[in-house]
Design a protein around this motif. Structure first.
Motif, PDB file in Angstrom:
ATOM      1  N   LEU A 127      77.591  44.317 127.203  1.00 41.75           N
ATOM      2  CA  LEU A 127      77.151  45.083 126.038  1.00 41.75           C
ATOM      3  C   LEU A 127      75.659  45.398 126.098  1.00 41.75           C
ATOM      4  O   LEU A 127      75.197  46.314 125.410  1.00 41.75           O
ATOM      5  N   ARG A 128      74.907  44.685 126.920  1.00 41.62           N
ATOM      6  CA  ARG A 128      73.466  44.918 127.024  1.00 41.62           C
ATOM      7  C   ARG A 128      73.096  45.914 128.134  1.00 41.62           C
ATOM      8  O   ARG A 128      71.903  46.171 128.363  1.00 41.62           O
ATOM      9  N   ARG A 129      74.076  46.461 128.815  1.00 39.00           N
ATOM     10  CA  ARG A 129      73.780  47.342 129.946  1.00 39.00           C
ATOM     11  C   ARG A 129      72.995  48.585 129.521  1.00 39.00           C
ATOM     12  O   ARG A 129      72.013  48.967 130.175  1.00 39.00           O
ATOM     13  N   LEU A 130      73.416  49.231 128.451  1.00 42.00           N
ATOM     14  CA  LEU A 130      72.697  50.437 128.023  1.00 42.00           C
ATOM     15  C   LEU A 130      71.298  50.093 127.531  1.00 42.00           C
ATOM     16  O   LEU A 130      70.343  50.837 127.775  1.00 42.00           O
ATOM     17  N   SER A 131      71.154  48.978 126.848  1.00 37.99           N
ATOM     18  CA  SER A 131      69.827  48.545 126.408  1.00 37.99           C
ATOM     19  C   SER A 131      68.890  48.400 127.604  1.00 37.99           C
ATOM     20  O   SER A 131      67.710  48.782 127.541  1.00 37.99           O
ATOM     21  N   ALA A 132      69.402  47.846 128.701  1.00 36.98           N
ATOM     22  CA  ALA A 132      68.576  47.672 129.895  1.00 36.98           C
ATOM     23  C   ALA A 132      68.186  49.019 130.496  1.00 36.98           C
ATOM     24  O   ALA A 132      67.049  49.214 130.943  1.00 36.98           O
ATOM     25  N   VAL A 133      69.112  49.976 130.512  1.00 38.17           N
ATOM     26  CA  VAL A 133      68.796  51.314 131.025  1.00 38.17           C
ATOM     27  C   VAL A 133      67.718  51.969 130.170  1.00 38.17           C
ATOM     28  O   VAL A 133      66.761  52.562 130.674  1.00 38.17           O
ATOM     29  N   LEU A 134      67.856  51.860 128.843  1.00 42.15           N
ATOM     30  CA  LEU A 134      66.937  52.534 127.929  1.00 42.15           C
ATOM     31  C   LEU A 134      65.581  51.839 127.825  1.00 42.15           C
ATOM     32  O   LEU A 134      64.675  52.357 127.162  1.00 42.15           O
ATOM     33  N   ALA A 135      65.428  50.703 128.489  1.00 41.87           N
ATOM     34  CA  ALA A 135      64.111  50.061 128.524  1.00 41.87           C
ATOM     35  C   ALA A 135      63.081  50.964 129.187  1.00 41.87           C
ATOM     36  O   ALA A 135      61.881  50.804 128.963  1.00 41.87           O
ATOM     37  N   GLY A 136      63.543  51.927 129.986  1.00 42.90           N
ATOM     38  CA  GLY A 136      62.633  52.860 130.642  1.00 42.90           C
ATOM     39  C   GLY A 136      62.483  54.180 129.912  1.00 42.90           C
ATOM     40  O   GLY A 136      62.104  55.187 130.516  1.00 42.90           O
ATOM     41  N   ALA A 137      62.764  54.195 128.610  1.00 38.00           N
ATOM     42  CA  ALA A 137      62.776  55.448 127.846  1.00 38.00           C
ATOM     43  C   ALA A 137      61.606  55.569 126.888  1.00 38.00           C
ATOM     44  O   ALA A 137      61.728  56.196 125.835  1.00 38.00           O
TER      45      ALA A 137
END
Length: 290
Positions: A127-137
């Motif tokens: 469930l944290r996968r998208l949060s990790a991707v968006l850390a670079g946003a």
């Protein structure tokens, strides 16, 4: 930066149309925006006119989220060039037309690959996968996540990464009932996984002004959801499929109908980002559907 998930339990209510309408309003307002196309059908990517080259789609970024390098894999929407070159007959914001750095509308491109995560049994780590991707946003002021029409893994992954959830519903019996169930699902999800998640509200979409049924259901939604029912409501747009098929934004389409719809999305975006007196508990009032 605000991350807003656009969700619906029921398909066919125009969830992607609302996502792209809000993205169009954000571009016209000069708000640096990223659209994450999390629906495996990838309709938002098509409507936003993206032409990926060697970039990773969002599904493959989710596979290795800490090595995803989001900034290297987003794709500029074709709408940005439309805004710079034709000016939408004067309707778009001058900042968006000037080619200034704030004229940003990027897309994390959707693909069928994301479907491998659309399961009901995802654990906390997934469930944290998208949060990790968006850390670079960090370069965006607004992120809109177009979710699939389900409450499986992808939607829950989006909610985990979001500050707010916006629900889309048609003023019909089954859609309103689905919205009520989704509101309760958000409450449970907040308790277990995301205590800071809040409901941004409910968008009534594809409203027919001459329909007695729609008028009744809108009144019912006002009674059930109170201030969570956002205004303005979005009417049925006869040429919406044509606009999306041409990969144009509503703000850059000719005609009074598109102009009026663009103004509604401008107001809706403002109400979504700057709510006045909107309840944050997401409580659904106790009223049975008739």
């Amino acid at each position: 930066m605000q991350v807003v998930s656009i969700s619906s339990l029921k398909g066919g209510v125009g969830k992607t149309s609302v996502t792209t309408g809000l993205a169009s309003a954000a571009l016209a307002a000069g708000i640096p925006t990223l659209v994450v196309d999390l629906d495996p059908h990838a309709d938002a990517s098509t409507a936003l006119g993206v032409s990926p080259d060697d970039q990773l789609d969002i599904g493959r970024m989710l596979r290795s989220p800490r090595r995803a390098h989001l900034a290297d894999n987003v794709v500029p929407s074709g709408w940005v060039e439309h805004a710079r070159t034709n000016g939408a007959n004067g309707r778009a914001n001058s900042t968006a037309l000037s080619g200034a750095p704030t004229s940003v509308l990027d897309v994390a491109v959707g693909s069928a690959y994301t479907g491998i995560y659309d399961r009901p049994d995802l654990g906390r780590r997934d469930l944290r996968r998208l949060s990790a991707v968006l850390a670079g946003a960090q370069d965006y002021d607004l992120i809109l996540v177009d979710c699939p029409p389900s409450l499986n893994g992808l939607t829950r992954m989006a909610w985990s990464a979001s500050d707010k959830v916006t629900l889309v519903a048609e003023p019909g019996l089954f859609s309103v009932a689905g919205t009520e169930r989704t509101m309760r699902a958000i409450q449970l999800f907040r308790q277990e996984f995301a205590p800071n998640l809040s409901p941004a509200g409910i968008v009534a979409n594809r409203v027919r002004s001459g329909s007695a049924e729609h008028a009744f259901r809108l009144s019912e939604m006002e009674s059930m959801f109170g201030d969570l029912l956002l205004s303005p409501h979005i009417p049925e747009q006869a040429n919406w499929q044509q606009i999306q098929g041409a990969a144009h934004s509503i703000h850059h389409w000719p005609g009074d109908s598109a102009k009026n719809a663009a103004a509604l999305f401008d107001a809706l975006l403002q109400n979504l980002l700057h709510p006045h007196g909107l309840a944050q508990t997401g409580t659904v009032r106790n009223r049975s559907l008739r």
